[in-house]
Design a protein around this motif. Structure first.
Motif, PDB file in Angstrom:
ATOM      1  N   GLU A  44       0.829  -1.207   0.000  1.00  0.00           N
ATOM      2  CA  GLU A  44       0.000   0.000   0.000  1.00  0.00           C
ATOM      3  C   GLU A  44       0.866   1.261   0.000  1.00  0.00           C
ATOM      4  N   HIS A  45       1.968   1.221   0.757  1.00  0.00           N
ATOM      5  CA  HIS A  45       2.878   2.362   0.784  1.00  0.00           C
ATOM      6  C   HIS A  45       3.519   2.569  -0.589  1.00  0.00           C
ATOM      7  N   GLN A  46       3.939   1.483  -1.239  1.00  0.00           N
ATOM      8  CA  GLN A  46       4.534   1.589  -2.572  1.00  0.00           C
ATOM      9  C   GLN A  46       3.514   2.113  -3.580  1.00  0.00           C
ATOM     10  N   ARG A  47       2.270   1.670  -3.464  1.00  0.00           N
ATOM     11  CA  ARG A  47       1.216   2.161  -4.354  1.00  0.00           C
ATOM     12  C   ARG A  47       0.984   3.645  -4.140  1.00  0.00           C
ATOM     13  N   TRP A  48       0.965   4.083  -2.891  1.00  0.00           N
ATOM     14  CA  TRP A  48       0.784   5.497  -2.574  1.00  0.00           C
ATOM     15  C   TRP A  48       1.936   6.328  -3.140  1.00  0.00           C
ATOM     16  N   ALA A  49       3.175   5.833  -2.976  1.00  0.00           N
ATOM     17  CA  ALA A  49       4.341   6.555  -3.485  1.00  0.00           C
ATOM     18  C   ALA A  49       4.308   6.631  -5.011  1.00  0.00           C
ATOM     19  N   HIS A  50       3.886   5.549  -5.655  1.00  0.00           N
ATOM     20  CA  HIS A  50       3.794   5.536  -7.110  1.00  0.00           C
ATOM     21  C   HIS A  50       2.756   6.546  -7.591  1.00  0.00           C
ATOM     22  N   CYS A  51       1.611   6.599  -6.952  1.00  0.00           N
ATOM     23  CA  CYS A  51       0.572   7.564  -7.329  1.00  0.00           C
ATOM     24  C   CYS A  51       1.065   8.998  -7.145  1.00  0.00           C
ATOM     25  N   LEU A  52       1.744   9.249  -6.057  1.00  0.00           N
ATOM     26  CA  LEU A  52       2.277  10.579  -5.791  1.00  0.00           C
ATOM     27  C   LEU A  52       3.296  10.968  -6.866  1.00  0.00           C
ATOM     28  N   LEU A  53       4.201  10.061  -7.193  1.00  0.00           N
ATOM     29  CA  LEU A  53       5.209  10.323  -8.215  1.00  0.00           C
ATOM     30  C   LEU A  53       4.551  10.567  -9.575  1.00  0.00           C
ATOM     31  N   TRP A  54       3.582   9.757  -9.925  1.00  0.00           N
ATOM     32  CA  TRP A  54       2.889   9.905 -11.208  1.00  0.00           C
ATOM     33  C   TRP A  54       2.197  11.263 -11.299  1.00  0.00           C
ATOM     34  N   ASN A  55       1.482  11.641 -10.248  1.00  0.00           N
ATOM     35  CA  ASN A  55       0.754  12.910 -10.268  1.00  0.00           C
ATOM     36  C   ASN A  55       1.700  14.108 -10.331  1.00  0.00           C
ATOM     37  N   GLU A  56       2.834  14.023  -9.643  1.00  0.00           N
ATOM     38  CA  GLU A  56       3.809  15.108  -9.699  1.00  0.00           C
ATOM     39  C   GLU A  56       4.434  15.215 -11.096  1.00  0.00           C
ATOM     40  N   ALA A  57       4.738  14.072 -11.701  1.00  0.00           N
ATOM     41  CA  ALA A  57       5.301  14.089 -13.052  1.00  0.00           C
ATOM     42  C   ALA A  57       4.293  14.645 -14.051  1.00  0.00           C
ATOM     43  N   LEU A  58       3.032  14.293 -13.904  1.00  0.00           N
ATOM     44  CA  LEU A  58       1.993  14.799 -14.793  1.00  0.00           C
ATOM     45  C   LEU A  58       1.824  16.307 -14.636  1.00  0.00           C
ATOM     46  N   ALA A  59       1.844  16.794 -13.411  1.00  0.00           N
ATOM     47  CA  ALA A  59       1.741  18.235 -13.180  1.00  0.00           C
ATOM     48  C   ALA A  59       2.934  18.971 -13.777  1.00  0.00           C
ATOM     49  N   GLU A  60       4.131  18.408 -13.644  1.00  0.00           N
ATOM     50  CA  GLU A  60       5.326  19.021 -14.223  1.00  0.00           C
ATOM     51  C   GLU A  60       5.229  19.057 -15.743  1.00  0.00           C
ATOM     52  N   HIS A  61       4.761  17.980 -16.335  1.00  0.00           N
ATOM     53  CA  HIS A  61       4.617  17.917 -17.787  1.00  0.00           C
ATOM     54  C   HIS A  61       3.621  18.970 -18.275  1.00  0.00           C
ATOM     55  N   ARG A  62       2.503  19.087 -17.598  1.00  0.00           N
ATOM     56  CA  ARG A  62       1.490  20.074 -18.001  1.00  0.00           C
ATOM     57  C   ARG A  62       2.000  21.500 -17.856  1.00  0.00           C
ATOM     58  N   SER A  63       2.703  21.788 -16.773  1.00  0.00           N
ATOM     59  CA  SER A  63       3.205  23.148 -16.597  1.00  0.00           C
ATOM     60  C   SER A  63       4.299  23.461 -17.613  1.00  0.00           C
ATOM     61  N   ALA A  64       5.117  22.470 -17.967  1.00  0.00           N
ATOM     62  CA  ALA A  64       6.154  22.687 -18.980  1.00  0.00           C
ATOM     63  C   ALA A  64       5.525  22.964 -20.335  1.00  0.00           C
ATOM     64  N   ARG A  65       4.479  22.232 -20.670  1.00  0.00           N
ATOM     65  CA  ARG A  65       3.789  22.485 -21.944  1.00  0.00           C
ATOM     66  C   ARG A  65       3.161  23.871 -21.957  1.00  0.00           C
ATOM     67  N   LYS A  66       2.626  24.282 -20.826  1.00  0.00           N
ATOM     68  CA  LYS A  66       2.000  25.603 -20.757  1.00  0.00           C
ATOM     69  C   LYS A  66       3.049  26.702 -20.919  1.00  0.00           C
ATOM     70  N   ARG A  67       4.248  26.489 -20.339  1.00  0.00           N
ATOM     71  CA  ARG A  67       5.317  27.482 -20.473  1.00  0.00           C
ATOM     72  C   ARG A  67       5.841  27.552 -21.900  1.00  0.00           C
ATOM     73  N   ARG A  68       5.902  26.414 -22.588  1.00  0.00           N
ATOM     74  CA  ARG A  68       6.425  26.386 -23.944  1.00  0.00           C
ATOM     75  C   ARG A  68       5.430  26.877 -24.985  1.00  0.00           C
ATOM     76  N   ARG A  69       4.163  26.856 -24.650  1.00  0.00           N
ATOM     77  CA  ARG A  69       3.146  27.183 -25.644  1.00  0.00           C
ATOM     78  C   ARG A  69       3.314  28.612 -26.138  1.00  0.00           C
ATOM     79  N   ARG A  70       3.367  28.745 -27.427  1.00  0.00           N
ATOM     80  CA  ARG A  70       3.471  30.064 -28.050  1.00  0.00           C
ATOM     81  C   ARG A  70       2.166  30.347 -28.762  1.00  0.00           C
TER      82      ARG A  70
END
Length: 71
Positions: A21-47
């Protein structure tokens, strides 16, 4: 080719279940943080997109018609 489905069952102890359960929680947290980073990077690059100019052939004036031979 024959495809076969194999199902594995886990019967973890309480300590193993807590660790899973702890590993699943850590995986979900990592996935959500990576997704947020990806979205913010795309928003910064958008011209702003360049406006596409459409050429309307019906907008030719008389001089262009004389050159192209159109009536």
């Amino acid at each position: 080719m024959v495809q076969r489905k194999v199902t594995y069952r886990l019967y973890p102890t309480q300590a193993q279940l807590a660790e899973l359960e702890h590993q699943r929680w850590a995986h979900c947290l990592l996935w959500n943080e990576a997704l947020a980073e990806h979205r913010s990077a795309r928003k910064r690059r958008r011209r702003p997109r360049a406006r596409r100019v459409r050429h309307h052939w019906c907008a030719l004036d008389g001089a262009d018609r004389a050159v192209t031979g159109a009536a």
